[in-house]
Scaffold this active site. Structure first.
Site, PDB file in Angstrom:
ATOM      1  N   ARG A  36       0.828  -1.196   0.000  1.00 13.24           N
ATOM      2  CA  ARG A  36       0.000   0.000   0.000  1.00 13.24           C
ATOM      3  C   ARG A  36       0.870   1.258   0.000  1.00 13.24           C
ATOM      4  NH1 ARG A  36      -2.110  -3.664   3.800  1.00 13.24           N
ATOM      5  NH2 ARG A  36      -4.302  -4.277   3.455  1.00 13.24           N
ATOM      6  N   HIS A  86      -3.969   2.943  -6.189  1.00 15.15           N
ATOM      7  CA  HIS A  86      -4.341   1.660  -5.580  1.00 15.15           C
ATOM      8  C   HIS A  86      -4.479   0.554  -6.622  1.00 15.15           C
ATOM      9  CE1 HIS A  86      -5.581  -0.484  -1.973  1.00 15.15           C
ATOM     10  NE2 HIS A  86      -6.531  -1.078  -2.685  1.00 15.15           N
ATOM     11  N   ARG A 115      -1.653  -1.879  -6.632  1.00 13.35           N
ATOM     12  CA  ARG A 115      -1.803  -2.980  -5.657  1.00 13.35           C
ATOM     13  C   ARG A 115      -2.673  -4.087  -6.240  1.00 13.35           C
ATOM     14  NH1 ARG A 115      -1.773  -4.602  -0.315  1.00 13.35           N
ATOM     15  NH2 ARG A 115      -3.764  -5.214   0.608  1.00 13.35           N
ATOM     16  N   HIS A 150      -4.100  -8.902   4.064  1.00 12.36           N
ATOM     17  CA  HIS A 150      -5.528  -8.881   4.361  1.00 12.36           C
ATOM     18  C   HIS A 150      -5.815  -9.671   5.634  1.00 12.36           C
ATOM     19  CE1 HIS A 150      -7.085  -6.838   0.894  1.00 12.36           C
ATOM     20  NE2 HIS A 150      -6.381  -7.606   0.084  1.00 12.36           N
ATOM     21  N   TYR A 187      -0.450 -13.174  13.637  1.00  9.42           N
ATOM     22  CA  TYR A 187       0.592 -12.989  12.643  1.00  9.42           C
ATOM     23  C   TYR A 187       0.597 -14.201  11.708  1.00  9.42           C
ATOM     24  CZ  TYR A 187       2.560  -9.148  15.337  1.00  9.42           C
ATOM     25  OH  TYR A 187       2.747  -7.948  15.981  1.00  9.42           O
TER      26      TYR A 187
END
Length: 372
Positions: free
Chosen positions: A204, A310, A313, A336, A345
Site C-alpha cells: 500500500r 491503488h 496494488r 488482508h 501474525y
C-alpha cells in the site's frame, strides 16, 4: 456482578472499555440491564454513579431512561468508547457529525423507526451525497443501534434495509506489465522504484512511504512491513502499526528489481538504518496529496486513463494470483485480515513466497524482451 478488578459487587457492574474509560451497568426495577448514559474517566467515578443510582431505586425516585435518552447523547458516548485507528475515527466521526446527527440527534433513541431510517437514507442519496458516503453513514448508524440493543435500550435495531450497508463499487482495472513500466518511466527518477514495488509486491501507499532501510533485505529479496503512514485532517501525518496483525508481514520481491532497488537506496534514500527508503520531492516523508500531482502527470504521459495508485496494488494481487497463489497465500502476501485471523501474525513459507515473486519476475522479463 463483578467489577473490572474481579471483586463481587452488590449492585451493578463496572467494566473498563478499550478507550480506557469505565462503563457502569445496573439492573432497573423493570428487570432490564441498563448502561449509564455516559462513561467515566475512573472506576471510582463509575462506582459513585452506581451508588446514587441504587439510592434512586430504593427511594422510588428512579425514572426510566428509555423514555428520555436521545440518540445524540447516546451516540456521543458510543463514539467515545470506540477504539478506532486515527483514520477510521476521522472517517466515522465525519459520517456521524455530517450525515447522521443532523437528522437523529434530538430524537429519543427508542422512537427511531425503520421507516425513518429509510427516509433518512433516501434523502441523503437524493441530496447528492455519494453512495459510498451514504453506505458508511448507514454502517455507523447500524453499529450504534446494535449497541443500543445490546445495552437493553431498544428491543430491535431499526436499520433493516437490505443491501444498504454494502457498497456497490465498480471493479477496478489492473495494469499490464508494460503499462507499469511506462508509468515508472514517466515519474521523476526517485519515484521509479516506488511505482515498481507498488505494482510487483502489492504494498500500500502508506506502507511504502513508511519503509526504512532496515526493512529491505536485498540478499533475501524481502521487504518487511512493520508500520504505515496515515494522514488525517485533525492529526496530520501519523506513523502507525498496520491495523491488523495480518498487515505485519514479509513480502518477497522479484529478482529483476534487486539492482534498481539497490541503486535507489544508494542514490535517493535517507541515510542510516531508520532512514526512509522513499521521500517526497523535497525530502522528508512522502505525502499522498503531494504525490498526487506527480501521479496525474505520469498517467497522462503514459497514455493511461482513470488509473488510481491503488490499482497498482490490484495489479500485484492479480499477478500473484495468476502465479498459482492460493487464497490464503494472497491474503497473507497482501496483508488482508479475516475475522478468524484478525489478530494473528501470518507469514508465508519463504520458498513459496519466492515462487510467487519469481512468477512476477518472469512476467517482467517477458515484457522487457518484447520491448527490447
Amino acid at each position: 456482578m463483578a467489577n473490572s478488578k474481579g471483586k463481587r459487587r452488590r449492585f451493578g457492574s463496572v467494566r473498563r472499555l478499550p478507550s480506557g474509560r469505565f462503563q457502569a451497568r445496573y439492573p432497573g426495577p423493570d428487570g432490564l440491564l441498563r448502561s449509564a448514559p455516559e462513561t467515566f474517566p475512573t472506576q471510582t467515578d463509575a462506582d459513585r454513579w452506581l451508588v446514587r443510582k441504587e439510592a434512586e431505586i430504593i427511594e422510588g425516585r428512579w425514572q426510566n431512561p428509555d423514555e428520555t435518552i436521545t440518540f445524540g447523547a447516546y451516540a456521543d458516548s458510543w463514539f467515545t468508547e470506540r477504539d478506532y485507528a486515527a483514520t477510521t475515527r476521522e472517517r466515522n466521526g465525519s459520517a456521524l457529525r455530517l450525515h447522521i446527527l443532523p437528522t437523529f440527534s434530538d430524537v429519543v433513541l427508542r422512537e427511531i423507526t425503520t421507516p425513518q431510517v429509510r427516509r433518512w437514507r433516501a434523502d441523503l442519496l437524493s441530496s447528492g451525497v455519494g453512495e459510498p458516503t451514504v453506505v458508511k453513514s448507514y454502517q455507523v448508524l447500524r453499529a450504534i443501534m446494535n449497541t443500543a440493543v445490546d445495552d437493553g435500550l431498544i428491543q430491535r435495531n431499526p436499520c433493516r434495509i437490505k443491501g444498504a450497508g454494502a457498497a456497490k463499487t465498480a471493479e477496478r482495472p489492473f495494469l499490464e506489465v508494460q503499462e507499469v513500466f511506462r508509468l515508472a518511466e514517466a515519474v521523476p527518477a526517485h519515484f521509479r522504484v516506488f511505482i515498481l514495488l507498488a505494482a510487483f509486491t502489492g504494498l500500500r501507499f502508506g506502507e511504502l512511504a513508511a519503509l526504512q532501510r532496515r526493512d529491505v533485505d536485498l540478499e533475501r529479496r524481502t521487504i518487511s512491513v512493520r508500520r504505515a503512514i496515515a494522514e488525517t485532517r485533525t492529526d496530520g501525518l501519523l506513523v502507525k502499526a498496520p491495523k491488523s496483525a495480518a498487515g505485519v508481514r514479509t513480502v518477497a520481491f522479484p529478482v529483476s528489481l534487486t539492482v534498481e532497488l539497490a541503486s535507489h537506496l544508494d542514490t535517493h534514500s535517507e541515510a542510516g538504518r531508520t532512514g526512509l527508503v522513499f521521500t517526497g520531492s523535497r525530502g522528508g516523508t512522502l505525502r499522498r496529496n503531494n504525490f498526487r500531482r506527480v501521479w496525474l502527470r505520469a498517467i497522462d504521459a503514459a497514455g493511461l486513463e482513470d488509473v488510481h495508485f491503488h490499482d497498482l496494488r490490484h495489479t500485484g494481487n492479480t499477478l500473484a494470483a495468476t502465479g498459482g497463489a492460493t487464497t490464503r497465500e494472497l491474503m497473507q502476501r497482501m496483508g488482508h485480515s479475516s475475522v478468524r485471523a484478525a489478530l494473528v501474525y501470518q507469514h508465508l513459507v519463504n520458498g513459496r513466497d519466492h515462487e510467487i515473486a519469481d512468477h512476477v519476475d518472469r512476467q517482467i522479463k517477458k515484457a522487457q524482451d518484447r520491448d527490447g
